[in-house]
Scaffold this motif. Structure first.
Motif, PDB file in Angstrom:
ATOM      1  N   UNK A 262      -5.021   7.109  15.426  1.00  0.00           N
ATOM      2  CA  UNK A 262      -4.742   7.689  14.121  1.00  0.00           C
ATOM      3  C   UNK A 262      -4.427   9.193  14.204  1.00  0.00           C
TER       4      UNK A 262
ATOM      5  N   UNK B 187      -2.801  12.879  13.580  1.00  0.00           N
ATOM      6  CA  UNK B 187      -2.549  13.612  12.335  1.00  0.00           C
ATOM      7  C   UNK B 187      -1.571  14.757  12.545  1.00  0.00           C
ATOM      8  N   UNK B 188      -1.034  14.889  13.765  1.00  0.00           N
ATOM      9  CA  UNK B 188      -0.210  16.066  14.036  1.00  0.00           C
ATOM     10  C   UNK B 188       1.277  15.855  13.746  1.00  0.00           C
TER      11      UNK B 188
ATOM     12  N   UNK C 144       0.359   8.895   7.904  1.00  0.00           N
ATOM     13  CA  UNK C 144      -1.082   8.703   8.096  1.00  0.00           C
ATOM     14  C   UNK C 144      -1.479   7.271   7.763  1.00  0.00           C
ATOM     15  N   UNK C 145      -0.882   6.739   6.699  1.00  0.00           N
ATOM     16  CA  UNK C 145      -1.180   5.351   6.365  1.00  0.00           C
ATOM     17  C   UNK C 145      -0.584   4.435   7.434  1.00  0.00           C
TER      18      UNK C 145
ATOM     19  N   UNK D 200       4.387  12.505   2.546  1.00  0.00           N
ATOM     20  CA  UNK D 200       3.425  13.229   3.380  1.00  0.00           C
ATOM     21  C   UNK D 200       2.304  12.300   3.859  1.00  0.00           C
ATOM     22  N   UNK D 201       1.913  11.384   2.981  1.00  0.00           N
ATOM     23  CA  UNK D 201       0.805  10.489   3.307  1.00  0.00           C
ATOM     24  C   UNK D 201       1.258   9.305   4.158  1.00  0.00           C
TER      25      UNK D 201
ATOM     26  N   UNK E 216       2.936   6.144  -2.701  1.00  0.00           N
ATOM     27  CA  UNK E 216       2.389   7.247  -1.913  1.00  0.00           C
ATOM     28  C   UNK E 216       3.472   8.279  -1.653  1.00  0.00           C
ATOM     29  N   UNK E 217       3.033   9.507  -1.405  1.00  0.00           N
ATOM     30  CA  UNK E 217       3.987  10.562  -1.068  1.00  0.00           C
ATOM     31  C   UNK E 217       4.419  10.378   0.384  1.00  0.00           C
TER      32      UNK E 217
ATOM     33  N   UNK F 283      -2.594   3.604  10.388  1.00  0.00           N
ATOM     34  CA  UNK F 283      -3.711   2.667  10.162  1.00  0.00           C
ATOM     35  C   UNK F 283      -3.277   1.203  10.237  1.00  0.00           C
TER      36      UNK F 283
ATOM     37  N   UNK G 169       0.825  -1.225   0.000  1.00  0.00           N
ATOM     38  CA  UNK G 169       0.000   0.000   0.000  1.00  0.00           C
ATOM     39  C   UNK G 169       0.853   1.266   0.000  1.00  0.00           C
ATOM     40  N   UNK G 170       1.984   1.197   0.714  1.00  0.00           N
ATOM     41  CA  UNK G 170       2.848   2.377   0.784  1.00  0.00           C
ATOM     42  C   UNK G 170       3.389   2.778  -0.579  1.00  0.00           C
ATOM     43  N   UNK G 171       3.557   1.812  -1.456  1.00  0.00           N
ATOM     44  CA  UNK G 171       4.246   2.084  -2.723  1.00  0.00           C
ATOM     45  C   UNK G 171       3.527   3.139  -3.550  1.00  0.00           C
TER      46      UNK G 171
END
Lengths: 347, 302, 428, 256
Positions: C163, C165-166, C62-63, C58-59, C55-56, C66, C51-53
């Motif tokens: 989860x 986000x900071x 957050x992923x 930055x994301x 992605x930026x 999860x 799933x990570x592949x």
């Protein structure tokens, strides 16, 4: 109206003195936007130096001090078949420093609805009576159009109103409380020179307005252009997100919701500010929606601001602060919409 | 040097301690205070509609409550919600209030589950009323479609209670099916005791139906109307009252002598929440009763 | 209770309860011989590494959060820090404090959840916390108060309890306001007595008498008790840098599991509260050390059930260290919360002590700032082999003692629970 | 329990987790101070994360996680057959959630990436509603405990729950947050269903759309705005694809 002056040192002593025994709120900077500019918000002051007397505008209006975004109207203790209802109007005195003329005029418009018309609102009334307002003049920003809607000067609705005349503030006194405050903290009589400084400052402010919105025939246009494509044009951009109404100093539409706690022994009736742009604003039970489309809802927002309120109170609800225009990501601002409406009429 | 600002306690104002009287709109009062009212009877009219007879518990509050036909009350089930419901019973009855509630949403659904003996909160009455006194000395046409009979019923009681004040009084009532004709157990009384003329019509008859079939405007053929000396009250869905009023207009009845009751979402009943607002008009304050001329001038009324 | 005859034992626990995720225990003993004893991980995989592949960066944090609903703060921190280490970003001191406070909040809330909601029912002989609300309201009150503080601290330092986000690359999105810190400090002061009550409640409990010497892996303290980054150490004397994490985990696949297993110097090793306790005892907060003494714990413990008590000691450590960190933050004039960074192709690893043990995130990042390859090694994954070996030893011991099937079953389940496994996380 | 004369039934509740992080289930057990009241209101008959007791015979099933394997499908069908009311709980169950990011690749690639040659059972990522009808979708990643408690009250009262139809912006502005878009942060607040109390923008992070679209969300307008703000197609695509909240619309770009 009585006028006095107060030196900036004394003004500092005044705010510090008021902070001792009361909650004092004023513009503080909260964030920086992507251009590095400060974003302000009315917040509780813990220290005089937090107060930003040279602030531009707050992102959201100080309306929420009088009409909170969420407010408990009443609470209930529930028994099996009975209940006991509690209603409280207790508001502790507080001081708001730095409100602009437009924001104070906005309160006066809200007073018309909340205090002076049928069914005065005790929650609002209690807040209004327990809030000391110390207003502050400023040079108009690029997009301020308060002058076009006659909201750039204010004569009532505040306790004190300050105009910066250099080393001093020129102070208009609007109430007995205001008088006592200035008196306590070293207010001085107005000299000839102060008057001159005040007049030239006022002239300077007047000369700095850059944005004008022609609202002369807007009330009529609201009817004449009711079916105009102007609405669809702007409605297509509108995301029905309600931001405009939330930051607006006068929008007061609300919804009421009730809820119980998990034990079903306590309940509360809450009022929360709503926006006529939201999809279910005019939805009735059974899901019939009187205003199903964004452009229709947008139109009715303008209809209320620039037609309905004018009919009822001989003034528009809008005070020209353009906070809605700033908050709207889609770039819908009163200036843009009304200009478009005027142009369409001319074509 | 400090200055403590004294608190202004509005609770100590004399008008805050008085029994709330919603008729005195200009007084600052406890606008959220509800009258506690007990349900004396809950009568199932149809699977969807239930008639509640409710009595305000406190005798002082009960005496204070006075209403006129066409007005509405806010009915509350604490913790569940509050809804605007028009008064359906006689306004001269100071003992109990009758309201008829159709099960459509959360609050109405819950109220339907209440039995006799249970309680609801009442605020009101709110809104404008049918100008019954102005109709004195004239013929009165009472026209209802479907659930429109509910607000109209209080006018029927009024007319009966002031029968000598009016000339001919005619009720025209249409519903989709015979089963949906509300208060059918009272029609005999209305005709014979109240001395009113009453015609009913349905769109979809069943095997027992012997009356006329069709839309309500068909009933006009059976009723002579004197456009110079008649007032009309029309209650029903917008599409129905538009048809009826246009028809009456064509017969020469002035629009200012036709009255309709509008339905909107309301959260406060006091001209504050703006949910029922159209421009400068608030259905809860300026309505729900409007003359047809005002409705014509209202953007988005129908 | 000892029974003379060798009764056959057949235990099948499908989806063991009061653990995060899905795992089964299968035990078969015939004629006193252990025929089968297995710890099966049957969680459905989500393929996070894939799933990570693309992605930026930055994301990515957050992923990463999860991966796990309970230790999401650890995952987000591991992820953001791996990226920062790759890019060579040094975060401001303020952000470091905020992150550690968030980390502590998670540890406290996770340990409290485990001790009171998942373990306590075993010790009190019931199936869940629900009946305890009636029978042991004081225990519930303690749990409630501790968790409430932990949740509030999470909300403040991580944005919410699960989860977060900071945590952004370079630091955090904001600094907590002074008024918030003051009110949290007050809350902390009110919560502390409840933790001492918890100590009283757990002081006299009897944990099963079972020992199996194993290797303990954790971050290595230099006189401190590290949670975020540092050298990787084992009680068998291995010491490696974070970048060499693969040499520390040596992941391998087994048949009856969707999670990978791990090993180091021997067949299995343990991570988690007990490993940290065994390896970094000296670095514990003085108050936590005092608590350990009161519980009769020394620096080396080989009873896996004592994971629970090590967690309790850690609750004291994180609470009192949080207090000091909050005090510092309140007085800190620092406003810088994030450092600017430039994207470049790089690789980065980070090791974090999640509540259940050491956690690694690794990323390979391309020059556009997109993740090319990711690797996550989860604490429970590292514990699986040790759980398996413990189970075998436990069942053998209990069979030899002639224990009854129900007793063996409960002890086996309690053993698994002692590790506080995060199964779905280990599969990810 | 009686509420103002209305008898409230005590429904039996079960909680099931499929492919996901169990963060939503954790939220159910969170907010401990209210748990006692919650357990008075409903009878928990099956909740593996916190209880060994399995009593069965439930009325309401809360289902967390995406559905990825054949055995998941069978288990979910069995739950549907038993439950009078099925609540898809959280973004994975309602939308597919982050699990959907895997769907960008063929499954064998994913298996090979993580497990090499090892055989692993898995399948397409599905929402609960892709397999069986869901009566209610409780959104969020993770769900909000307060909203869950509210939902329970609605269900006990027998009332159809009305989730906010409007977008996150409303709640964000009500908290008087500075708009994160003004701070240069991409945000999906204008098209995402409210109810989270704008927790991400409150913390100066943009909205990632975990609660799914608001009603009649204006995608065209937002995409236009995001482009004007200088966000790249890839950036926008990643954001809207993250929770798979906006699939099926014809306007938003999707992460390749």
């Amino acid at each position: 109206m009585l006028y006095k002056t107060i030196t900036k040192e004394n003004f500092r002593r005044m705010i510090e003195g008021l902070m001792e025994d009361n909650d004092v709120f004023g513009p503080k900077w909260r964030d920086r936007d992507k251009n590095g500019d400060k974003v302000y918000r009315f917040l509780k002051l813990n220290d005089f130096d937090e107060l930003q007397m040279d602030y531009t505008r707050t992102y959201s209006s100080p309306k929420n001090f009088f009409i909170p975004f969420k407010e408990t109207l009443s609470t209930y203790d529930l028994a099996e078949t009975e209940w006991d209802q509690q209603i409280r109007y207790t508001v502790h005195p507080r001081v708001i420093v730095g409100m602009r003329a437009c924001d104070i005029n906005a309160l006066r418009k809200l007073d018309e609805v909340m205090v002076k018309s049928a069914f005065p609102n005790p929650y609002y009334f209690a807040r209004r009576r327990n809030t000391v307002i110390i207003g502050l003049d400023h040079e108009p920003l690029e997009d301020c159009f308060c002058r076009s809607v006659n909201a750039d000067v204010v004569f009532k609705g505040f306790d004190l109103f300050l105009t910066d005349i250099g080393a001093k503030y020129f102070v208009a006194i609007g109430s007995d409380t205001g008088y006592r405050i200035v008196d306590r903290f070293g207010g001085e009589e107005v000299s000839e020179a102060d008057q001159d400084a005040f007049k030239s400052m006022k002239k300077r402010i007047e000369s700095k307005f850059k944005t004008q919105v022609d609202v002369t025939i807007v009330p009529e246009l609201m009817d004449l252009e009711f079916e105009s494509e102007v609405w669809e044009r702007w409605g297509d951009k509108c995301m029905s997100c309600g931001s405009c109404a939330m930051v607006c100093p006068t929008c007061y539409c609300y919804g009421v919701e009730e809820d119980v706690d998990l034990s079903f022994t306590h309940a509360a009736k809450q009022r929360f500010l709503y926006s006529c742009n939201l999809i279910d604003f005019a939805m009735v039970a059974g899901d019939h929606n009187f205003r199903p489309e964004p452009h229709i809802r947008l139109k009715y927002r303008y209809y209320h601001q620039f037609r309905g309120f004018v009919e009822a109170f001989n003034q528009s609800l809008c005070v020209g602060c353009n906070r809605c225009g700033v908050a709207c990501l889609a770039g819908i601002s009163p200036k843009a919409v009304i200009d478009d409406l005027n142009e369409t009429e001319q074509r | 040097m400090t200055l403590k600002i004294p608190r202004y306690d509005i609770n100590r104002e004399p008008f805050m301690t008085q029994t709330p009287d919603f008729n005195r709109k200009s007084q600052l009062l406890q606008t959220e205070r509800t009258y506690k009212a007990r349900i004396n009877a809950a009568i199932q009219l149809t699977p969807e509609e239930k008639l509640f007879q409710i009595q305000i518990l406190d005798p002082k509050e009960r005496a204070q409550f006075s209403c006129l036909p066409g007005q509405f009350v806010m009915v509350e089930l604490p913790g569940c919600g509050e809804i605007a419901i028009s008064i359906s019973g006689s306004c001269s009855n100071h003992e109990f209030i009758e309201i008829c509630i159709r099960k459509v949403g959360k609050v109405t659904g819950m109220i339907h589950r209440l039995e006799a003996g249970a309680m609801v909160g009442i605020r009101g009455p709110f809104g404008t009323h049918f100008p019954m006194r102005e109709m004195n000395g004239s013929n009165v046409l009472l026209i209802a479609g479907g659930l429109g009979i509910v607000p109209l019923r209080s006018s029927i009681y009024w007319v009966n209670e002031h029968r000598p004040d009016y000339k001919d009084v005619t009720i025209l009532y249409g519903a989709r099916t015979p089963k949906l004709l509300l208060f059918d157990y009272q029609y005999e009384e209305w005709r014979k005791v109240f001395n009113l003329t009453m015609h009913t019509i349905v769109e979809e008859p069943d095997e027992n139906w012997t009356g006329p079939v069709g839309l309500i405007t068909q009933l006009f053929d059976q009723v002579p109307i004197d456009p110079d000396d008649t007032f009309a009250i029309v209650c029903g869905p917008p599409v129905m009252f538009k048809f009826v009023c246009d028809h009456l207009s064509a017969l020469g009845l002035p629009m200012q002598r036709m009255f309709v009751s509008l339905e909107r979402r309301m959260h406060c009943g006091m001209g504050k929440c703006c949910r029922c607002n159209v421009g400068s008009t608030f259905t809860c304050l300026d309505g729900p009763v409007f003359d047809y001329w005002s409705v014509m001038n209202l953007q988005e009324a129908i | 209770m000892k029974v003379a005859v060798n009764q056959p034992v057949q235990i099948e626990v499908e989806h063991i309860a009061r653990v995060e995720g899905h795992g089964n225990i299968k035990i078969r003993v015939e004629d006193g011989q252990l025929i089968e004893c297995s710890w099966e991980v049957v969680e459905t995989p989500r393929f996070f590494e894939k799933m990570f592949q693309g992605l930026s960066i930055e994301a990515a944090p957050l992923l990463a959060a999860r991966v796990c609903g309970i230790c999401s703060i650890s995952h987000a921190l591991a992820s953001v820090r791996a990226i920062e280490r790759g890019l060579g970003v040094e975060i401001p001191a303020m952000a470091k404090s905020v992150r550690l406070l968030a980390k502590h909040a998670e540890t406290l809330q996770s340990h409290a959840l485990h001790l009171f909601f998942l373990v306590a029912p075993d010790l009190l002989g019931v199936g869940s916390v629900i009946p305890l609300m009636k029978t042991h309201p004081e225990l519930i009150e303690i749990a409630t108060r501790i968790k409430r503080y932990a949740n509030e601290a999470s909300d403040l330092f991580a944005g919410r309890t699960s989860h977060p986000m900071v945590f952004k690359i370079g630091g955090t999105t904001q600094r907590p306001r002074k008024s918030q810190l003051l009110s949290l400090r007050e809350d902390l002061a009110e919560t502390a007595p409840y933790l001492w009550d918890a100590l009283e409640a757990f002081k006299d409990i009897n944990l099963p008498d079972f020992e199996r010497e194993t290797e303990y892996v954790s971050l290595g303290g230099n006189g401190d008790y590290p949670f975020i980054g540092g050298d990787l150490v084992s009680s068998d004397g291995v010491r490696k840098s974070e970048d060499e994490y693969r040499a520390m985990t040596n992941e391998y696949m087994v048949d009856h599991s969707t999670s990978k297993f791990a090993k180091l110097s021997r067949a299995s090793f343990a991570v988690g509260a007990l490993s940290r306790f065994n390896n970094n005892f000296e670095g514990l907060h003085p108050i936590a050390k005092e608590v350990a003494q009161e519980l009769g714990l020394q620096s080396r413990i080989d009873n896996p059930y004592f994971h629970n008590l090590a967690q309790l000691v850690e609750c004291f450590h994180v609470l009192y260290e949080s207090k000091e960190l909050i005090d510092e933050l309140i007085d800190s004039p620092d406003y810088e919360v994030a450092t600017a960074y430039e994207i470049r192709a790089c690789e980065g690893v980070s090791a974090i002590e999640a509540p259940r043990g050491i956690l690694y995130h690794y990323y390979q990042i391309n020059k556009q700032g997109l993740i090319e390859r990711a690797d996550c090694v989860i604490p429970t994954g590292q514990n699986h082999a040790n759980i398996q070996h413990d189970l075998e030893a436990l069942v053998t011991q209990m069979t030899a003692e002639g224990r009854e099937e129900s007793e063996i079953s409960l002890s086996a389940q309690m053993l698994v629970r002692a590790y506080d496994p995060c199964i779905s996380c280990s599969v990810h | 329990m009686k509420y103002l004369g209305i008898e409230l039934p005590k429904p039996k509740v079960a909680v099931f987790g499929f492919t996901g992080c169990e963060g939503c289930q954790l939220q159910l057990a969170n907010n401990e101070q209210n748990l006692k009241d919650l357990f008075e209101l409903v009878e928990v008959v099956d909740f593996r994360l916190i209880s060994s007791d399995k009593l069965g015979g439930y009325d309401i099933a809360f289902v967390e996680g995406s559905i990825t394997t054949d055995s998941d499908v069978e288990a979910l069908k069995a739950i549907r057959a038993q439950a009078k009311l099925l609540v898809a709980t959280g973004a994975c169950a309602c939308l597919g959630g982050v699990n959907n990011l895997r769907e960008r690749f063929p499954l064998p690639d994913a298996v090979a990436e993580v497990y090499g040659e090892h055989k692993i059972e898995s399948g397409q990522v599905r929402r609960v509603a892709d397999v069986v009808p869901a009566d209610i979708e409780l959104p969020g990643c993770p769900i909000s405990k307060l909203e869950f408690e509210w939902l329970v009250r609605q269900l006990v009262m027998g009332v159809e729950p009305q989730f906010p139809r409007y977008p996150v912006c409303v709640e964000c502005k009500q908290r008087i947050n500075t708009c994160v878009m003004d701070m240069g942060i991409l945000c999906l607040g204008p098209i995402t269903r409210a109810g989270c109390n704008a927790v991400c923008p409150r913390n100066r992070a943009g909205c990632w759309g975990c609660r799914g679209p608001s009603e009649e969300a204006n995608y065209e307008s937002l995409v236009e705005i995001l482009r004007e703000h200088g966000f790249s197609e890839a950036h926008i695509a990643e954001r809207v694809s993250f929770f798979n909240a906006f699939s099926g619309n014809q306007v938003l770009p999707v992460l390749e």
